[in-house]
Design a protein around this motif. Structure first.
Motif, PDB file in Angstrom:
ATOM      1  N   PRO A 115       0.832  -1.215   0.000  1.00 55.13           N
ATOM      2  CA  PRO A 115       0.000   0.000   0.000  1.00 55.13           C
ATOM      3  C   PRO A 115       0.866   1.264   0.000  1.00 55.13           C
ATOM      4  CG  PRO A 115      -0.306  -1.281   2.038  1.00 55.13           C
ATOM      5  CD  PRO A 115       0.650  -2.022   1.187  1.00 55.13           C
ATOM      6  N   ASP A 116       0.529   2.211  -0.846  1.00 55.13           N
ATOM      7  CA  ASP A 116       1.345   3.412  -0.999  1.00 55.13           C
ATOM      8  C   ASP A 116       1.332   4.324   0.221  1.00 55.13           C
ATOM      9  OD1 ASP A 116       2.533   2.900  -3.473  1.00 55.13           O
ATOM     10  OD2 ASP A 116       0.762   3.605  -4.541  1.00 55.13           O
ATOM     11  N   HIS A 117       0.347   4.191   1.104  1.00 49.12           N
ATOM     12  CA  HIS A 117       0.373   4.995   2.329  1.00 49.12           C
ATOM     13  C   HIS A 117       1.474   4.518   3.286  1.00 49.12           C
ATOM     14  CE1 HIS A 117      -2.268   1.647   3.552  1.00 49.12           C
ATOM     15  NE2 HIS A 117      -1.710   1.825   4.733  1.00 49.12           N
ATOM     16  N   THR A 118       2.015   3.338   3.036  1.00 47.14           N
ATOM     17  CA  THR A 118       3.111   2.808   3.856  1.00 47.14           C
ATOM     18  C   THR A 118       4.392   3.564   3.537  1.00 47.14           C
ATOM     19  OG1 THR A 118       2.120   0.605   3.931  1.00 47.14           O
ATOM     20  CG2 THR A 118       4.495   0.739   4.324  1.00 47.14           C
ATOM     21  N   GLN A 119       5.008   4.118   4.561  1.00 49.31           N
ATOM     22  CA  GLN A 119       6.283   4.807   4.376  1.00 49.31           C
ATOM     23  C   GLN A 119       7.459   3.866   4.630  1.00 49.31           C
ATOM     24  OE1 GLN A 119       6.585   7.956   3.052  1.00 49.31           O
ATOM     25  NE2 GLN A 119       4.423   7.535   2.772  1.00 49.31           N
ATOM     26  N   THR A 120       7.320   2.992   5.656  1.00 52.13           N
ATOM     27  CA  THR A 120       8.372   2.025   5.984  1.00 52.13           C
ATOM     28  C   THR A 120       7.785   0.627   5.898  1.00 52.13           C
ATOM     29  OG1 THR A 120       9.486   3.609   7.432  1.00 52.13           O
ATOM     30  CG2 THR A 120      10.059   1.282   7.722  1.00 52.13           C
ATOM     31  N   LEU A 121       8.294  -0.147   4.966  1.00 56.26           N
ATOM     32  CA  LEU A 121       7.822  -1.505   4.705  1.00 56.26           C
ATOM     33  C   LEU A 121       8.887  -2.493   5.158  1.00 56.26           C
ATOM     34  CD1 LEU A 121       5.782  -3.450   3.289  1.00 56.26           C
ATOM     35  CD2 LEU A 121       7.131  -3.102   1.193  1.00 56.26           C
ATOM     36  N   LEU A 122       8.484  -3.493   5.926  1.00 57.12           N
ATOM     37  CA  LEU A 122       9.390  -4.561   6.355  1.00 57.12           C
ATOM     38  C   LEU A 122       9.012  -5.841   5.637  1.00 57.12           C
ATOM     39  CD1 LEU A 122      11.538  -5.875   8.213  1.00 57.12           C
ATOM     40  CD2 LEU A 122       9.722  -6.147   9.924  1.00 57.12           C
ATOM     41  N   VAL A 123      10.013  -6.494   5.045  1.00 55.56           N
ATOM     42  CA  VAL A 123       9.823  -7.798   4.405  1.00 55.56           C
ATOM     43  C   VAL A 123      10.634  -8.816   5.202  1.00 55.56           C
ATOM     44  CG1 VAL A 123      10.182  -9.167   2.322  1.00 55.56           C
ATOM     45  CG2 VAL A 123       9.498  -6.761   2.131  1.00 55.56           C
ATOM     46  N   ILE A 124       9.967  -9.866   5.671  1.00 55.52           N
ATOM     47  CA  ILE A 124      10.624 -10.946   6.407  1.00 55.52           C
ATOM     48  C   ILE A 124      10.619 -12.169   5.498  1.00 55.52           C
ATOM     49  CG2 ILE A 124      10.607 -12.398   8.472  1.00 55.52           C
ATOM     50  CD1 ILE A 124       9.007 -10.146   9.861  1.00 55.52           C
ATOM     51  N   ALA A 125      11.822 -12.612   5.120  1.00 53.92           N
ATOM     52  CA  ALA A 125      11.906 -13.692   4.134  1.00 53.92           C
ATOM     53  C   ALA A 125      13.177 -14.516   4.345  1.00 53.92           C
ATOM     54  CB  ALA A 125      11.830 -13.103   2.727  1.00 53.92           C
ATOM     55  N   HIS A 126      13.632 -15.156   3.281  1.00 51.35           N
ATOM     56  CA  HIS A 126      14.664 -16.193   3.338  1.00 51.35           C
ATOM     57  C   HIS A 126      15.814 -15.904   2.370  1.00 51.35           C
ATOM     58  CE1 HIS A 126      11.452 -18.724   5.156  1.00 51.35           C
ATOM     59  NE2 HIS A 126      10.692 -18.044   4.307  1.00 51.35           N
ATOM     60  N   ASN A 127      16.966 -16.480   2.685  1.00 51.77           N
ATOM     61  CA  ASN A 127      18.075 -16.524   1.724  1.00 51.77           C
ATOM     62  C   ASN A 127      17.862 -17.742   0.834  1.00 51.77           C
ATOM     63  OD1 ASN A 127      19.468 -14.263   2.393  1.00 51.77           O
ATOM     64  ND2 ASN A 127      21.107 -15.283   3.476  1.00 51.77           N
ATOM     65  N   PRO A 128      18.359 -17.763  -0.372  1.00 55.69           N
ATOM     66  CA  PRO A 128      19.283 -16.802  -0.965  1.00 55.69           C
ATOM     67  C   PRO A 128      18.597 -15.587  -1.571  1.00 55.69           C
ATOM     68  CG  PRO A 128      18.944 -18.571  -2.519  1.00 55.69           C
ATOM     69  CD  PRO A 128      18.154 -18.931  -1.273  1.00 55.69           C
ATOM     70  N   GLY A 129      17.273 -15.623  -1.701  1.00 54.63           N
ATOM     71  CA  GLY A 129      16.560 -14.533  -2.364  1.00 54.63           C
ATOM     72  C   GLY A 129      16.744 -13.187  -1.697  1.00 54.63           C
ATOM     73  N   LEU A 130      16.788 -13.179  -0.356  1.00 54.24           N
ATOM     74  CA  LEU A 130      16.905 -11.909   0.356  1.00 54.24           C
ATOM     75  C   LEU A 130      18.240 -11.225   0.067  1.00 54.24           C
ATOM     76  CD1 LEU A 130      14.867 -10.583   2.353  1.00 54.24           C
ATOM     77  CD2 LEU A 130      16.435 -11.261   4.154  1.00 54.24           C
ATOM     78  N   VAL A 131      19.336 -11.988   0.092  1.00 55.00           N
ATOM     79  CA  VAL A 131      20.642 -11.383  -0.183  1.00 55.00           C
ATOM     80  C   VAL A 131      20.743 -10.967  -1.642  1.00 55.00           C
ATOM     81  CG1 VAL A 131      21.942 -13.507  -0.680  1.00 55.00           C
ATOM     82  CG2 VAL A 131      23.116 -11.536   0.271  1.00 55.00           C
ATOM     83  N   LEU A 132      20.164 -11.729  -2.534  1.00 57.27           N
ATOM     84  CA  LEU A 132      20.170 -11.359  -3.950  1.00 57.27           C
ATOM     85  C   LEU A 132      19.358 -10.095  -4.185  1.00 57.27           C
ATOM     86  CD1 LEU A 132      19.788 -14.907  -5.534  1.00 57.27           C
ATOM     87  CD2 LEU A 132      21.867 -13.501  -5.425  1.00 57.27           C
ATOM     88  N   LEU A 133      18.239  -9.966  -3.486  1.00 56.05           N
ATOM     89  CA  LEU A 133      17.439  -8.754  -3.590  1.00 56.05           C
ATOM     90  C   LEU A 133      18.217  -7.559  -3.052  1.00 56.05           C
ATOM     91  CD1 LEU A 133      14.800  -7.243  -4.179  1.00 56.05           C
ATOM     92  CD2 LEU A 133      14.040  -7.888  -1.868  1.00 56.05           C
ATOM     93  N   ALA A 134      18.855  -7.714  -1.909  1.00 55.70           N
ATOM     94  CA  ALA A 134      19.636  -6.617  -1.321  1.00 55.70           C
ATOM     95  C   ALA A 134      20.739  -6.163  -2.271  1.00 55.70           C
ATOM     96  CB  ALA A 134      20.210  -7.033   0.023  1.00 55.70           C
TER      97      ALA A 134
END
Length: 176
Positions: free
Chosen positions: A98-117
């Motif tokens: 949602p665009d009203h969100t200013q700070t979004l937290l995503v809780i997920a897994h590697n290896p995808g998280l490190v690749l995304l970062a």
């Protein structure tokens, strides 16, 4: 400006060899780290307005102490799509926040998280780039800022890395 926080689930329990990977809970060390990170995040400038969380048991258990600290005013969306997701899937989920969100937290897994970062980082300083490249440890927390108005406008290579923390290091700092 939008702020995107990435949190890798805390350390999981491998004690039951027949338990499906999706259903693995946190071990004692992971539960302690999840509780610590919940306090850190809830009391930091990176406190989320919205959370996207993998539906895997260890991610949900990592989110639980944070949800308790944040209260019911912060919506949490548990997404099967975030379980072992690669960056393009995570980006799709982020772009639908949602665009009203200013700070979004995503809780997920590697290896995808490190690749995304790595994909999001815009000229990270050398220390941050090395940390990300060597992997985001369990409980690892990275924060990016984007000069955008809508989550749909998140693009790779445009996130300013503003924080990288590991539970072990943050706990040591707190204990002096």
């Amino acid at each position: 400006m939008k702020r995107l926080c990435l949190l890798r689930h805390a350390k999981s329990d491998w004690g039951d060899p027949v338990k499906d990977d999706f259903d693995r809970p946190l071990n004692a060390r992971g539960a302690k780290a999840a509780d610590f990170m919940a306090g850190f995040i809830a009391n930091s400038p990176f406190r989320p307005d919205t959370i996207l969380c993998s539906a895997a048991a260890r991610a949900i258990e990592t989110c639980a102490p944070l949800a308790a600290r944040l209260g019911e005013t912060v919506p949490i969306f548990y997404r099967d799509e975030l379980y072992h997701a690669m960056p393009e899937v995570m980006l799709d989920e982020i772009r639908h926040a949602p665009d009203h969100t200013q700070t979004l937290l995503v809780i997920a897994h590697n290896p995808g998280l490190v690749l995304l970062a790595m994909a999001l980082a815009e000229d990270p300083d050398e220390a941050t780039a090395l940390r990300i490249a060597h992997g985001v440890p369990t409980g690892g927390f990275i924060v990016f800022e984007f000069d955008i108005e809508r989550w749909d406008d998140v693009v790779e290579g445009k996130g300013r890395s503003v924080f990288f923390g590991r539970p072990r290091d943050l706990m040591a700092e707190e204990n002096g």
